[in-house]
Design a protein around this motif. Structure first.
Motif, PDB file in Angstrom:
ATOM      1  N   VAL A  58      -0.869  64.374   6.822  1.00 16.76           N
ATOM      2  CA  VAL A  58      -0.165  64.907   7.985  1.00 16.76           C
ATOM      3  C   VAL A  58       0.303  63.705   8.804  1.00 16.76           C
ATOM      4  O   VAL A  58      -0.507  62.892   9.237  1.00 16.76           O
ATOM      5  CB  VAL A  58      -1.074  65.828   8.832  1.00 16.76           C
ATOM      6  N   LEU A  59       1.605  63.581   8.972  1.00 16.03           N
ATOM      7  CA  LEU A  59       2.183  62.385   9.569  1.00 16.03           C
ATOM      8  C   LEU A  59       2.348  62.516  11.079  1.00 16.03           C
ATOM      9  O   LEU A  59       2.769  63.550  11.586  1.00 16.03           O
ATOM     10  CB  LEU A  59       3.539  62.099   8.938  1.00 16.03           C
ATOM     11  N   VAL A 144      11.309  63.421   4.171  1.00 15.43           N
ATOM     12  CA  VAL A 144       9.973  62.876   3.975  1.00 15.43           C
ATOM     13  C   VAL A 144       9.288  63.646   2.851  1.00 15.43           C
ATOM     14  O   VAL A 144       9.230  64.873   2.881  1.00 15.43           O
ATOM     15  CB  VAL A 144       9.129  63.001   5.264  1.00 15.43           C
ATOM     16  N   TYR A 145       8.807  62.912   1.874  1.00 14.20           N
ATOM     17  CA  TYR A 145       8.008  63.508   0.809  1.00 14.20           C
ATOM     18  C   TYR A 145       6.587  62.986   0.977  1.00 14.20           C
ATOM     19  O   TYR A 145       6.321  61.811   0.740  1.00 14.20           O
ATOM     20  CB  TYR A 145       8.562  63.156  -0.576  1.00 14.20           C
ATOM     21  N   PHE A 151       3.452  58.431   1.831  1.00 15.45           N
ATOM     22  CA  PHE A 151       4.683  59.217   1.912  1.00 15.45           C
ATOM     23  C   PHE A 151       5.860  58.348   1.503  1.00 15.45           C
ATOM     24  O   PHE A 151       5.758  57.127   1.454  1.00 15.45           O
ATOM     25  CB  PHE A 151       4.885  59.778   3.328  1.00 15.45           C
ATOM     26  N   ILE A 152       6.970  59.007   1.198  1.00 11.40           N
ATOM     27  CA  ILE A 152       8.208  58.333   0.818  1.00 11.40           C
ATOM     28  C   ILE A 152       9.308  58.841   1.730  1.00 11.40           C
ATOM     29  O   ILE A 152       9.370  60.037   2.037  1.00 11.40           O
ATOM     30  CB  ILE A 152       8.574  58.652  -0.653  1.00 11.40           C
ATOM     31  N   ASN A 162      20.378  59.537  -3.749  1.00 12.21           N
ATOM     32  CA  ASN A 162      19.057  59.364  -3.147  1.00 12.21           C
ATOM     33  C   ASN A 162      18.538  57.945  -3.316  1.00 12.21           C
ATOM     34  O   ASN A 162      18.580  57.381  -4.410  1.00 12.21           O
ATOM     35  CB  ASN A 162      18.052  60.343  -3.752  1.00 12.21           C
ATOM     36  N   MET A 163      18.020  57.419  -2.204  1.00 13.46           N
ATOM     37  CA  MET A 163      17.392  56.099  -2.195  1.00 13.46           C
ATOM     38  C   MET A 163      15.983  56.269  -1.653  1.00 13.46           C
ATOM     39  O   MET A 163      15.795  56.779  -0.556  1.00 13.46           O
ATOM     40  CB  MET A 163      18.204  55.117  -1.359  1.00 13.46           C
ATOM     41  N   TYR A 164      15.004  55.814  -2.422  1.00 14.18           N
ATOM     42  CA  TYR A 164      13.593  56.058  -2.130  1.00 14.18           C
ATOM     43  C   TYR A 164      12.970  54.812  -1.512  1.00 14.18           C
ATOM     44  O   TYR A 164      12.917  53.758  -2.143  1.00 14.18           O
ATOM     45  CB  TYR A 164      12.848  56.419  -3.413  1.00 14.18           C
TER      46      TYR A 164
END
Length: 174
Positions: A58-59, A144-145, A151-152, A162-164
């Motif tokens: 949980v961020l 946010v993943y 997290f990413i 997409n850029m990770y």
């Protein structure tokens, strides 16, 4: 779901076994109920203790502060290495973001902006307000993943898709 199973399955079976133990004067039925409930309680306690090991992080706003580099696990080595050597950013505790266009160690351009979060879900989500001119990678807020411990941040670039990005310190690669 667990409550329904508990009320309509476990309790009636336990009561039937206890009544059977009382009618037949055989302790084995009461012992089965006792051991079964000890097993259920122990499994429940172990589940509660181990839950943090399997839940997604949980961020909070403070979790986003730090340096970010390209996560090279998502693309072929050549493309991932090129992105890694050309883009990184930093979110500072004064709620600012610095996006760097680089050539390895050398920073060629810096794009600045303001960083904030919004809490629309359990975890906070990043919100960026970039100063102009802006870089195409930063035209939208990142997705946010969350993972269990980490997290990413994924930016959807109109040019690169997409850029990770993952938290980490940039190091020279071979």
């Amino acid at each position: 779901m667990a409550g329904i199973f508990f009320i309509f399955i476990l309790l009636p079976i336990s009561l039937i076994l206890l009544i059977t133990a009382g009618i037949t004067n055989k302790k084995i039925f009461a012992q089965v109920v006792l051991y079964f409930w000890l097993f259920v309680i122990i499994i429940s306690i172990l589940g509660e203790i181990s839950r943090p090991l399997f839940e997604k992080k949980v961020l909070e706003k403070s979790d986003f502060y730090g340096e970010y580099i390209i996560d090279r696990n998502y693309f072929s080595p050549k493309q991932a290495d090129w992105q890694y050597n050309n883009f990184r950013f930093e979110i500072k505790e004064n709620d600012s973001i610095y996006f760097y266009v680089t050539d390895g160690k050398v920073i060629n351009e810096t794009y600045k902006g303001k960083f904030s979060t919004r809490k629309t879900f359990t975890s906070e989500r990043p919100k960026l307000e970039m100063l102009f001119p802006n870089h195409h990678i930063l035209t939208t807020n990142p997705t946010v993943y969350r993972e269990i411990w980490d997290f990413i941040l994924v930016f959807n670039s109109p040019k690169f898709n997409n850029m990770y990005f993952r938290k980490g310190e940039w190091k020279e690669i071979n």
